[in-house]
Design a protein around this motif. Structure first.
Motif, mmCIF file in Angstrom:
data_model
loop_
_atom_site.group_PDB
_atom_site.id
_atom_site.type_symbol
_atom_site.label_atom_id
_atom_site.label_comp_id
_atom_site.label_asym_id
_atom_site.label_seq_id
_atom_site.Cartn_x
_atom_site.Cartn_y
_atom_site.Cartn_z
ATOM 1 N N PRO A 1 40.066 22.807 41.768
ATOM 2 C CA PRO A 1 39.679 21.842 42.789
ATOM 3 C C PRO A 1 39.638 22.553 43.852
ATOM 4 O O PRO A 1 38.756 22.134 44.630
ATOM 5 C CB PRO A 1 40.937 20.678 42.609
ATOM 6 C CG PRO A 1 41.212 20.838 41.021
ATOM 7 C CD PRO A 1 41.507 22.366 40.873
ATOM 8 N N LEU A 2 40.700 23.261 44.388
ATOM 9 C CA LEU A 2 40.571 23.974 45.793
ATOM 10 C C LEU A 2 39.400 24.800 45.938
ATOM 11 O O LEU A 2 38.668 24.595 47.045
ATOM 12 C CB LEU A 2 42.110 24.882 45.848
ATOM 13 C CG LEU A 2 43.235 23.911 46.616
ATOM 14 C CD1 LEU A 2 44.426 24.692 46.454
ATOM 15 C CD2 LEU A 2 42.648 23.802 48.009
ATOM 16 N N LEU A 3 39.198 25.474 44.976
ATOM 17 C CA LEU A 3 37.837 26.360 44.895
ATOM 18 C C LEU A 3 36.579 25.620 45.009
ATOM 19 O O LEU A 3 35.705 25.931 45.598
ATOM 20 C CB LEU A 3 37.912 27.321 43.730
ATOM 21 C CG LEU A 3 38.981 28.357 43.531
ATOM 22 C CD1 LEU A 3 38.925 29.290 42.106
ATOM 23 C CD2 LEU A 3 38.932 29.455 44.873
ATOM 24 N N GLY B 1 41.918 32.936 42.747
ATOM 25 C CA GLY B 1 41.371 32.580 44.269
ATOM 26 C C GLY B 1 41.085 33.887 44.781
ATOM 27 O O GLY B 1 40.837 34.099 45.992
ATOM 28 N N LEU B 2 41.417 35.085 44.059
ATOM 29 C CA LEU B 2 41.073 36.372 44.621
ATOM 30 C C LEU B 2 39.808 36.516 45.388
ATOM 31 O O LEU B 2 39.794 37.175 46.588
ATOM 32 C CB LEU B 2 41.214 37.399 43.590
ATOM 33 C CG LEU B 2 41.324 39.004 44.152
ATOM 34 C CD1 LEU B 2 42.574 39.121 45.155
ATOM 35 C CD2 LEU B 2 41.728 39.783 43.005
ATOM 36 N N GLY B 3 38.865 36.398 44.877
ATOM 37 C CA GLY B 3 37.334 36.386 45.268
ATOM 38 C C GLY B 3 37.183 35.817 46.476
ATOM 39 O O GLY B 3 36.593 36.038 47.572
ATOM 40 N N LEU B 4 37.610 34.544 46.590
ATOM 41 C CA LEU B 4 37.516 33.615 47.978
ATOM 42 C C LEU B 4 38.420 34.423 49.034
ATOM 43 O O LEU B 4 38.101 34.441 50.057
ATOM 44 C CB LEU B 4 38.013 32.312 47.807
ATOM 45 C CG LEU B 4 38.074 31.311 48.945
ATOM 46 C CD1 LEU B 4 36.586 31.158 49.342
ATOM 47 C CD2 LEU B 4 38.487 29.968 48.558
ATOM 48 N N ALA C 1 36.808 35.414 52.638
ATOM 49 C CA ALA C 1 37.322 35.195 53.593
ATOM 50 C C ALA C 1 37.915 36.127 54.402
ATOM 51 O O ALA C 1 37.683 36.234 55.980
ATOM 52 C CB ALA C 1 38.492 34.067 53.539
ATOM 53 N N ALA C 2 38.817 37.141 54.101
ATOM 54 C CA ALA C 2 39.474 37.946 54.903
ATOM 55 C C ALA C 2 38.355 38.846 55.441
ATOM 56 O O ALA C 2 38.460 39.411 56.736
ATOM 57 C CB ALA C 2 40.293 38.855 53.985
ATOM 58 N N GLN D 1 43.821 45.107 42.641
ATOM 59 C CA GLN D 1 44.724 45.676 43.710
ATOM 60 C C GLN D 1 43.908 46.735 44.682
ATOM 61 O O GLN D 1 44.157 46.644 45.784
ATOM 62 C CB GLN D 1 45.870 46.050 43.218
ATOM 63 C CG GLN D 1 46.765 45.092 42.429
ATOM 64 C CD GLN D 1 48.088 45.699 42.092
ATOM 65 O OE1 GLN D 1 47.892 47.041 41.552
ATOM 66 N NE2 GLN D 1 49.105 44.980 41.498
ATOM 67 N N ALA D 2 43.018 47.326 44.115
ATOM 68 C CA ALA D 2 42.558 48.502 44.904
ATOM 69 C C ALA D 2 41.312 47.741 45.560
ATOM 70 O O ALA D 2 41.202 48.156 46.757
ATOM 71 C CB ALA D 2 41.729 49.564 43.947
ATOM 72 N N GLU D 3 40.677 46.830 45.079
ATOM 73 C CA GLU D 3 39.784 46.235 45.966
ATOM 74 C C GLU D 3 40.445 45.323 47.007
ATOM 75 O O GLU D 3 39.651 45.319 48.081
ATOM 76 C CB GLU D 3 38.950 45.071 44.933
ATOM 77 C CG GLU D 3 37.963 44.401 45.553
ATOM 78 C CD GLU D 3 37.232 43.384 44.888
ATOM 79 O OE1 GLU D 3 35.952 42.998 45.217
ATOM 80 O OE2 GLU D 3 37.504 43.230 43.648
ATOM 81 N N ALA D 4 41.485 44.759 46.912
ATOM 82 C CA ALA D 4 42.211 43.932 47.855
ATOM 83 C C ALA D 4 42.682 44.870 48.830
ATOM 84 O O ALA D 4 42.601 44.826 50.130
ATOM 85 C CB ALA D 4 43.335 43.203 47.195
ATOM 86 N N ALA D 5 43.477 46.223 48.684
ATOM 87 C CA ALA D 5 43.801 46.845 49.468
ATOM 88 C C ALA D 5 42.720 47.552 50.325
ATOM 89 O O ALA D 5 42.588 47.779 51.613
ATOM 90 C CB ALA D 5 44.353 48.268 48.741
ATOM 91 N N GLU D 6 41.375 47.938 49.923
ATOM 92 C CA GLU D 6 40.213 48.294 50.577
ATOM 93 C C GLU D 6 39.985 47.317 51.506
ATOM 94 O O GLU D 6 39.778 47.618 52.727
ATOM 95 C CB GLU D 6 39.014 48.535 49.551
ATOM 96 C CG GLU D 6 39.357 49.691 48.733
ATOM 97 C CD GLU D 6 38.690 50.963 49.431
ATOM 98 O OE1 GLU D 6 38.795 50.920 50.626
ATOM 99 O OE2 GLU D 6 38.426 52.250 48.822
#
Length: 279
Positions: A75-77, A103-106, A110-111, A144-149
């Motif tokens: 529902p949040l997404l 929620g990772l994609g959002l 957003a970041a 994790q690699a994508e988030a770190a980038e």
């Protein structure tokens, strides 16, 4: 599964209290009671409360959504308000608190791209709190690699509060990858060293130092459990002289502080400037 009549009645009563609240205080109280009830039927109403002009109610709604956990993620997404940046920031906080990888994609989007610093800040922090263990090892390593980038990009954000959040997220990622992807953990540490040389915010500099210390302590504890050569390399890279680092931070802070009126150094600087102009 048949709904419990008593639970259904309670949900309707609490939701109606939120919808009919005629003051900020009553709205806050109604949202708090709805959150504390932990009813899945309340999720849409709690999400709607994120967009009310009532920060207290929004905080209570975030707490309630986090307590409801995975049931609130879809529902949040789906219902996140793309027009109200305040509601968007609160929704990101809720997703970050739940930590569901869905929620990772959002969070990444957003970041990187949201115009509102409050949203970028919440998303950057959230990228460090994802429950990676819910993914397969291969999926977790890639995510994790994508988030770190992304967080390394956010580390250059013009707003210091967003950079601060990026450091927090990167710290958590480095700890998560200390064993599974030591090369990435080392890269994060290298970027910390580079950032601290150009950073103009004392708060961000101090947060980087704290992140280095926390990563070091974690790596040392891991090395004691498993004598992994790569973890040993990570520990060596963090074998910092913490007192020297603190001295450097304080020295830089002193250099950047404005001189008080009457300080002799102001006259020396003025004299040097005049001399250069007439020489």
């Amino acid at each position: 599964m048949t709904a419990d009549p008593a639970e259904t009645h309670l949900a309707k009563t609490l939701i109606q209290a939120v919808e009919t609240a005629d003051s900020s205080a009553r709205l806050l109280e109604a949202v708090q009671q709805l959150s504390e009830a932990r009813l899945e039927a309340a999720i849409p109403t709690l999400i709607a409360a994120l967009g009310y002009n009532n920060p207290g109610a929004a905080v209570a709604a975030v707490d309630g959504l986090i307590m409801l956990g995975k049931a609130a993620v879809a529902p949040l997404l789906e219902l996140v308000d793309t027009y109200n940046y305040g509601a968007r920031a609160w929704a990101i906080r809720a997703l970050a608190g739940i930590g569901d990888p869905r929620g990772l994609g959002l969070l990444i989007e957003a970041a990187k791209n949201d115009f509102a610093l409050s949203v970028r800040r919440a998303a950057a922090r959230g990228l460090g709190t994802v429950n990676w263990e819910e993914l397969s090892p291969e999926q977790a390593k890639s995510a994790q690699a994508e988030a770190a980038e992304v967080l390394l990009e956010v580390l250059q954000d013009p707003e210091w509060v967003v950079r601060y959040a990026a450091v927090t997220g990167l710290q958590e990622l480095a700890i998560a990858m200390a064993v599974s992807d030591t090369d990435w953990a080392m890269r994060i540490l290298s970027q910390f060293e580079q950032r601290i040389e150009v950073e103009d915010s004392q708060a961000v500099m101090a947060r980087i130092w704290m992140a280095q210390k926390e990563i070091h302590e974690y790596a040392v504890s891991m090395l004691e459990k498993q004598p992994d050569p790569e973890v040993k390399t990570l520990v060596s890279a963090l074998d910092l002289d913490w007192q020297a680092t603190l001295d450097r931070l304080y020295a830089r802070k002193r250099r950047e502080e404005p001189l008080p009126e009457g300080d002799p150094r102001k006259f020396r600087e003025a004299a040097a400037t005049i001399y250069k102009e007439i020489a």
